[in-house]
Design a protein around this motif. Structure first.
Motif, PDB file in Angstrom:
ATOM      1  N   THR A 159      37.274  46.803  44.992  1.00 13.73           N
ATOM      2  CA  THR A 159      36.969  46.476  46.387  1.00 13.73           C
ATOM      3  C   THR A 159      38.178  45.884  47.090  1.00 13.73           C
ATOM      4  OG1 THR A 159      34.646  46.100  45.828  1.00 13.73           O
ATOM      5  CG2 THR A 159      35.446  45.143  47.887  1.00 13.73           C
ATOM      6  N   ARG A 160      38.916  45.008  46.391  1.00 17.01           N
ATOM      7  CA  ARG A 160      40.099  44.402  47.009  1.00 17.01           C
ATOM      8  C   ARG A 160      41.146  45.445  47.370  1.00 17.01           C
ATOM      9  NH1 ARG A 160      39.422  40.397  42.960  1.00 17.01           N
ATOM     10  NH2 ARG A 160      40.982  41.456  41.668  1.00 17.01           N
ATOM     11  N   ASN A 161      41.257  46.481  46.565  1.00 10.78           N
ATOM     12  CA  ASN A 161      42.308  47.471  46.758  1.00 10.78           C
ATOM     13  C   ASN A 161      41.879  48.681  47.572  1.00 10.78           C
ATOM     14  OD1 ASN A 161      44.178  45.994  45.189  1.00 10.78           O
ATOM     15  ND2 ASN A 161      43.322  46.817  43.294  1.00 10.78           N
ATOM     16  N   ALA A 162      40.596  48.800  47.845  1.00  7.59           N
ATOM     17  CA  ALA A 162      40.093  49.959  48.579  1.00  7.59           C
ATOM     18  C   ALA A 162      40.434  49.843  50.061  1.00  7.59           C
ATOM     19  CB  ALA A 162      38.585  50.086  48.396  1.00  7.59           C
ATOM     20  N   ARG A 163      40.609  50.982  50.699  1.00  6.33           N
ATOM     21  CA  ARG A 163      40.841  50.978  52.144  1.00  6.33           C
ATOM     22  C   ARG A 163      39.593  50.496  52.866  1.00  6.33           C
ATOM     23  NH1 ARG A 163      42.565  57.046  52.911  1.00  6.33           N
ATOM     24  NH2 ARG A 163      40.989  57.193  51.244  1.00  6.33           N
ATOM     25  N   GLU A 164      39.797  49.740  53.931  1.00  8.28           N
ATOM     26  CA  GLU A 164      38.701  49.066  54.618  1.00  8.28           C
ATOM     27  C   GLU A 164      37.625  50.038  55.086  1.00  8.28           C
ATOM     28  OE1 GLU A 164      36.740  45.639  56.170  1.00  8.28           O
ATOM     29  OE2 GLU A 164      38.385  45.886  54.752  1.00  8.28           O
ATOM     30  N   HIS A 165      38.028  51.178  55.663  1.00  2.66           N
ATOM     31  CA  HIS A 165      37.038  52.039  56.299  1.00  2.66           C
ATOM     32  C   HIS A 165      36.099  52.702  55.295  1.00  2.66           C
ATOM     33  CE1 HIS A 165      39.803  55.313  55.131  1.00  2.66           C
ATOM     34  NE2 HIS A 165      38.761  56.107  55.275  1.00  2.66           N
ATOM     35  N   ILE A 166      36.539  52.921  54.063  1.00  6.46           N
ATOM     36  CA  ILE A 166      35.654  53.616  53.129  1.00  6.46           C
ATOM     37  C   ILE A 166      34.554  52.707  52.605  1.00  6.46           C
ATOM     38  CG2 ILE A 166      37.571  55.108  52.421  1.00  6.46           C
ATOM     39  CD1 ILE A 166      37.467  53.715  49.688  1.00  6.46           C
ATOM     40  N   MET A 167      34.677  51.411  52.853  1.00  4.77           N
ATOM     41  CA  MET A 167      33.651  50.475  52.417  1.00  4.77           C
ATOM     42  C   MET A 167      32.491  50.379  53.405  1.00  4.77           C
ATOM     43  SD  MET A 167      35.150  49.731  49.649  1.00  4.77           S
ATOM     44  CE  MET A 167      34.048  48.492  49.000  1.00  4.77           C
ATOM     45  N   ALA A 220      32.107  44.754  34.231  1.00  6.47           N
ATOM     46  CA  ALA A 220      31.905  45.675  35.350  1.00  6.47           C
ATOM     47  C   ALA A 220      32.093  44.973  36.688  1.00  6.47           C
ATOM     48  CB  ALA A 220      30.512  46.295  35.269  1.00  6.47           C
ATOM     49  N   ARG A 221      31.628  43.721  36.795  1.00  2.39           N
ATOM     50  CA  ARG A 221      31.798  42.983  38.043  1.00  2.39           C
ATOM     51  C   ARG A 221      33.270  42.720  38.313  1.00  2.39           C
ATOM     52  NH1 ARG A 221      30.937  42.890  41.510  1.00  2.39           N
ATOM     53  NH2 ARG A 221      30.581  40.858  42.437  1.00  2.39           N
ATOM     54  N   ALA A 222      34.041  42.387  37.299  1.00  2.72           N
ATOM     55  CA  ALA A 222      35.472  42.151  37.483  1.00  2.72           C
ATOM     56  C   ALA A 222      36.165  43.424  37.958  1.00  2.72           C
ATOM     57  CB  ALA A 222      36.093  41.652  36.185  1.00  2.72           C
ATOM     58  N   SER A 223      35.817  44.559  37.366  1.00  6.82           N
ATOM     59  CA  SER A 223      36.405  45.830  37.780  1.00  6.82           C
ATOM     60  C   SER A 223      36.019  46.172  39.215  1.00  6.82           C
ATOM     61  CB  SER A 223      35.957  46.946  36.838  1.00  6.82           C
ATOM     62  OG  SER A 223      36.414  46.718  35.525  1.00  6.82           O
ATOM     63  N   SER A 224      34.768  45.893  39.563  1.00  7.58           N
ATOM     64  CA  SER A 224      34.297  46.184  40.917  1.00  7.58           C
ATOM     65  C   SER A 224      35.032  45.341  41.955  1.00  7.58           C
ATOM     66  CB  SER A 224      32.794  45.935  41.002  1.00  7.58           C
ATOM     67  OG  SER A 224      32.324  46.126  42.315  1.00  7.58           O
ATOM     68  N   ARG A 225      35.226  44.060  41.647  1.00  7.20           N
ATOM     69  CA  ARG A 225      35.954  43.200  42.591  1.00  7.20           C
ATOM     70  C   ARG A 225      37.386  43.688  42.788  1.00  7.20           C
ATOM     71  NH1 ARG A 225      33.292  38.989  39.484  1.00  7.20           N
ATOM     72  NH2 ARG A 225      31.571  38.092  40.691  1.00  7.20           N
TER      73      ARG A 225
END
Length: 258
Positions: free
Chosen positions: A166-174, A158-163
């Motif tokens: 996060t790397r691929n998500a658009r900055e503002h949605i984080m 799950a941690r690997a999937s989360s990382r």
């Protein structure tokens, strides 16, 4: 001990791979936090928590240090997005008391709201759906019924999937959603909100319904520890702990007042 001085930390992400951070946190409990009226840990104390029966050495060491600390100072812990399975067994092991999220607090002569902060990131619809799913009592019951070794293996996956997400998500949605922040201020009927999660430490001033409000974001402990001290006189001091070797401070300034 100063009952009027309340300390806050968040996003420590402690585990067997962060030995220096574990040591720094224990030093913090035995040092700056010893004279506080209370300590609030606003989520992600641990990088993962697969159940209260997790006897991994680093997590056990942290629980033992908290148990010693809470003999003198009350410590309140909020579940984060990494350790949302903290339960009554953790309370018994650590001496801490778990908090709902969000919650309004009256302490140190002040009234304020605290939250881990992930509930405010409403632009990340995929994460919010996942958050709702994993907090279903039936889902948690089925997961906790699995052998400890299986749960640990699933947590690594799950941690690997989360990382990767996060790397691929658009900055503002984080980051937090401004409307969600305003709604929380209205719900809590306070002028101060303290949270973590985004790993973007800052002090934000904003207007909500014509009133000046303050949102304080706590820093993470990946490079160096940091904490917030809230005093009765209304000063908020963002204080970094000494940087660990080869790291940079997670707070931009050594002291900030608002």
């Amino acid at each position: 001990m100063s009952a009027d001085r309340i300390l806050f930390v968040s996003d420590l992400h402690l585990d067997e791979h962060s030995a220096a951070a574990v040591t720094q946190f224990i030093d913090f409990l035995q040092g700056p936090a010893r004279d506080a009226g209370a300590l609030y840990i606003l989520g992600d104390l641990f990088e993962t928590w697969v159940g209260d029966d997790d006897d991994e050495a680093a997590r056990s060491r942290v629980c033992a240090a908290l148990r010693e600390y809470t003999r003198q100072v009350p410590c309140h812990v909020m579940r984060g997005n990494r350790d949302f399975l903290l339960g009554s067994g953790f309370e018994r092991r650590s001496g801490c008391r778990l908090l709902p999220d969000p919650v309004r607090i009256d302490a140190g002569g002040r009234r304020f709201l605290v939250s881990h902060g992930d509930l405010l990131c409403t632009d990340d619809a995929r994460y919010q759906q996942f958050r709702e799913f994993v907090r279903e009592p039936g889902v948690q019951r089925d997961y906790l019924a699995l052998p400890l070794t299986v749960r640990r293996r699933l947590a690594v996956q799950a941690r690997a999937s989360s990382r990767a997400y996060t790397r691929n998500a658009r900055e503002h949605i984080m980051d937090v959603n401004t409307q969600a922040v305003a709604a929380l201020f209205r719900l809590g009927q306070v002028d101060l909100l303290i949270h973590g999660h985004t790993h973007r430490p800052a002090v934000h001033s904003l207007q909500v319904d014509g009133r000046e409000r303050t949102r304080i974001v706590l820093g993470d402990w990946y490079d160096a520890g940091s904490y917030l001290a809230l005093d009765r006189d209304g000063c908020h001091h963002v204080l970094p702990l000494p940087a660990r070797a080869g790291s940079t401070l997670s707070m931009a300034s050594s002291s900030e007042r608002v």
